[in-house]
Design a protein around this motif. Sequence first.
Motif, PDB file in Angstrom:
ATOM      1  N   TRP A  14     102.057  57.348  42.958  1.00 25.43           N
ATOM      2  CA  TRP A  14     101.066  56.157  42.371  1.00 25.43           C
ATOM      3  C   TRP A  14     100.669  56.516  40.829  1.00 25.43           C
ATOM      4  CZ3 TRP A  14     101.531  53.380  45.718  1.00 25.43           C
ATOM      5  CH2 TRP A  14     102.170  53.412  47.064  1.00 25.43           C
ATOM      6  N   MET A  15     101.721  57.688  40.399  1.00 22.92           N
ATOM      7  CA  MET A  15     100.751  57.480  39.052  1.00 22.92           C
ATOM      8  C   MET A  15     101.638  57.601  38.088  1.00 22.92           C
ATOM      9  SD  MET A  15      99.735  61.051  37.356  1.00 22.92           S
ATOM     10  CE  MET A  15     100.939  62.270  37.201  1.00 22.92           C
TER      11      MET A  15
ATOM     12  N   VAL B  78      95.714  58.339  49.364  1.00 25.49           N
ATOM     13  CA  VAL B  78      95.452  58.871  48.520  1.00 25.49           C
ATOM     14  C   VAL B  78      96.106  57.542  47.678  1.00 25.49           C
ATOM     15  CG1 VAL B  78      96.488  59.658  46.864  1.00 25.49           C
ATOM     16  CG2 VAL B  78      95.891  60.970  49.107  1.00 25.49           C
TER      17      VAL B  78
ATOM     18  N   ALA C  19      94.991  54.266  48.600  1.00 27.56           N
ATOM     19  CA  ALA C  19      93.839  53.225  48.627  1.00 27.56           C
ATOM     20  C   ALA C  19      92.885  53.903  47.595  1.00 27.56           C
ATOM     21  CB  ALA C  19      94.003  53.210  49.794  1.00 27.56           C
ATOM     22  N   PHE C  20      93.215  54.705  47.542  1.00 25.68           N
ATOM     23  CA  PHE C  20      91.827  55.377  46.811  1.00 25.68           C
ATOM     24  C   PHE C  20      92.153  55.591  45.718  1.00 25.68           C
ATOM     25  CE2 PHE C  20      90.137  58.634  50.148  1.00 25.68           C
ATOM     26  CZ  PHE C  20      89.786  57.691  50.831  1.00 25.68           C
ATOM     27  N   ILE C  21      93.569  55.324  44.878  1.00 26.96           N
ATOM     28  CA  ILE C  21      94.154  55.278  43.192  1.00 26.96           C
ATOM     29  C   ILE C  21      93.841  54.559  43.025  1.00 26.96           C
ATOM     30  CG2 ILE C  21      95.635  56.000  42.441  1.00 26.96           C
ATOM     31  CD1 ILE C  21      96.367  57.901  43.120  1.00 26.96           C
ATOM     32  N   GLN C  22      94.257  52.524  44.153  1.00 28.40           N
ATOM     33  CA  GLN C  22      93.670  51.405  44.164  1.00 28.40           C
ATOM     34  C   GLN C  22      92.473  51.133  44.597  1.00 28.40           C
ATOM     35  OE1 GLN C  22      97.689  50.189  46.117  1.00 28.40           O
ATOM     36  NE2 GLN C  22      98.984  51.064  44.774  1.00 28.40           N
ATOM     37  N   ASP C  23      91.839  51.646  44.204  1.00 27.18           N
ATOM     38  CA  ASP C  23      90.488  51.142  44.445  1.00 27.18           C
ATOM     39  C   ASP C  23      90.454  50.465  45.854  1.00 27.18           C
ATOM     40  OD1 ASP C  23      89.373  51.833  42.246  1.00 27.18           O
ATOM     41  OD2 ASP C  23      89.183  49.846  41.517  1.00 27.18           O
ATOM     42  N   ARG C  24      90.811  50.793  47.227  1.00 28.94           N
ATOM     43  CA  ARG C  24      90.546  50.170  48.137  1.00 28.94           C
ATOM     44  C   ARG C  24      91.034  51.192  49.284  1.00 28.94           C
ATOM     45  NH1 ARG C  24      95.907  50.151  50.399  1.00 28.94           N
ATOM     46  NH2 ARG C  24      96.903  50.953  48.924  1.00 28.94           N
ATOM     47  N   VAL C  25      90.295  51.193  50.361  1.00 30.16           N
ATOM     48  CA  VAL C  25      89.955  52.331  51.902  1.00 30.16           C
ATOM     49  C   VAL C  25      90.515  52.511  52.761  1.00 30.16           C
ATOM     50  CG1 VAL C  25      87.479  51.406  51.650  1.00 30.16           C
ATOM     51  CG2 VAL C  25      88.879  50.445  53.470  1.00 30.16           C
TER      52      VAL C  25
END
Lengths: 191, 356
Positions: B318-319, B34, B36-42
């Motif tokens: 992450w928010m 999660v 990673a996705f929020i930070q444009d990673r995989v």
Amino acid sequence: MIVERKPLNLAERLYIPAVANGFKVTWRHFKRTLFEGRTAAGDTAGGFHPEVPWRVGEGYRGAPYLVRDQDGATKCVSCQLCEFVCPPKAIRITPPGPDGAPADRRNAEKMPREFEINMLRCIFCGYCQEVCPEEAIFLQRDYSLSGTSRAEMIYDKEKLLALGGAHAGLRKWKQKEDEARAQEAFPPAAS
Amino acid sequence: MDWQFLAFSLAKILVVFAVVMTMVAYAVLVERKVSAFIQDRVGPNRANPFFARYIPYLGMKLVRWGIFQPMADALKAILKEDYTPAHVRKVYFWIAPALAMVPALLTLAVIPFGSQLGAQKMVIADLDVGVLYTFGIVSLGVYGIVLAGYAANSKYPFLGGIRSSAQMISYEIAMGLSVIPVFLLVGSLNLSDVIGAQSGSLLAWHVFKQPVAFFVFLVAAFAETNRLPFDLPEAETELVGGYHTEYSSMKFALFFLGEYAAMISVSAMMVTLFFGGWTLPFLGLDQPAQSLWVGLLHILIFFLKLCVLLVGIIWVRWMLPRFRYDQLMDLGWRRFIPVALANIVVTAGVLAMMHR
Ligand code: SF4
Ligand code: SF4
């Protein structure tokens, strides 16, 4: 400039806009990565690191390597300033001593017999490059150094010179050399 | 005490322990994905054990989703050098990780995670004072962290330990006070009764009847589990790693697992207290199961609710940015405790009016 801080209203003090906007932003990125398969690495470099190596720009401070001058001669004169300044003591220089090989550059007094940088210790601080009076050592663009043993990570003079390549910089004693040549010529050239 | 009870309890304990440890491992994976996705990673997508190749079709997909990453992580944690710095207080240094891990697991004992399978109630210990037990155990959780901070004998862990003791003790009060209205409504401290009281309709869920209590509990739960926005005990940017700075390998992993186990147990508490536990208000799913399948379905419902809450908690990390320490204390003592107290008084008043 003085930034005026406005008093927060009730909703702001209850963190409602903060949570709402936070969710909006995080969701936007989450959605984009998960459903559209877009990532920062994909967008900027076109892939991920080991397969698509990251290209660093000119002037990047990666691993320090020795360079040769335009004539292919070793620039380092074994002054040992870099060895002295190196904070983690990553550099070890063996000077030529009284009966070592002469420098392969004319007008330079000596060159190191051995020059080792322990890449496991080096912190890429750039002090060696800064202190070098001969512009003989430069932090270059290699950032991903790996080896299978500690011994392998100690780069010796040969390796450092090979990796460093030639440098198109200053040739410090060039003018002196040219002058010396000119004085030996007879009759002196008219200036 | 008869043998059957002992055998069934043991079986339940083993199964719950195994499931929770697996959930912990995969909660870490979900967290990493999660974030990673929020930070444009995989996120982790490389752990590729030799047998993955032989799983038809799914194999490489699982690798891409990082399904094998927890295995690699566990292996790494076990094989790493377990380093004990020379300056630590050895005894406390050794028991602190265990003390951080155990309370989180113990609270799960009273959570009803399903109605019944056959004649067995799906709760390890159906205590009549279930919630008192929970709060008693939860308050032990602070010892692991405080001891770790003290034992490490260096400044950052020490600061982390001090912060966490202040934070956890203050928010325990808010947390304890916030659930009192729920029990005023239910009239019993047994968690199975709490679930029973939430059957019937969706609006019977306490999250709708007692939104204030839920909100205070939720915030206090973040503080109690040291999750962002209240992760001051470990605040990486200011305290290096907080109380677990000096720990390595499996001892560090125990703290890490303890944090996620605590997350799971507060989520389980929230599901039980506010989201109707294993019930769903339609298709008759809110009555204790008569058949095996419905029993399993109840467990599944509980599990799904738990997962939703867990993802919520992970997402919040992450928010929202971290609170400052004084803001945290201010919030706990000067906002949430009065709000929770007022909520108790109002609920008690309303109940007294209704029953006159
Ligand atoms: S970059 Fe810094 S650490 Fe590395 S060799 Fe040069 S002086 Fe030493
Ligand atoms: S690299 Fe530069 S500073 Fe270091 S010994 Fe050679 S000449 Fe001196």
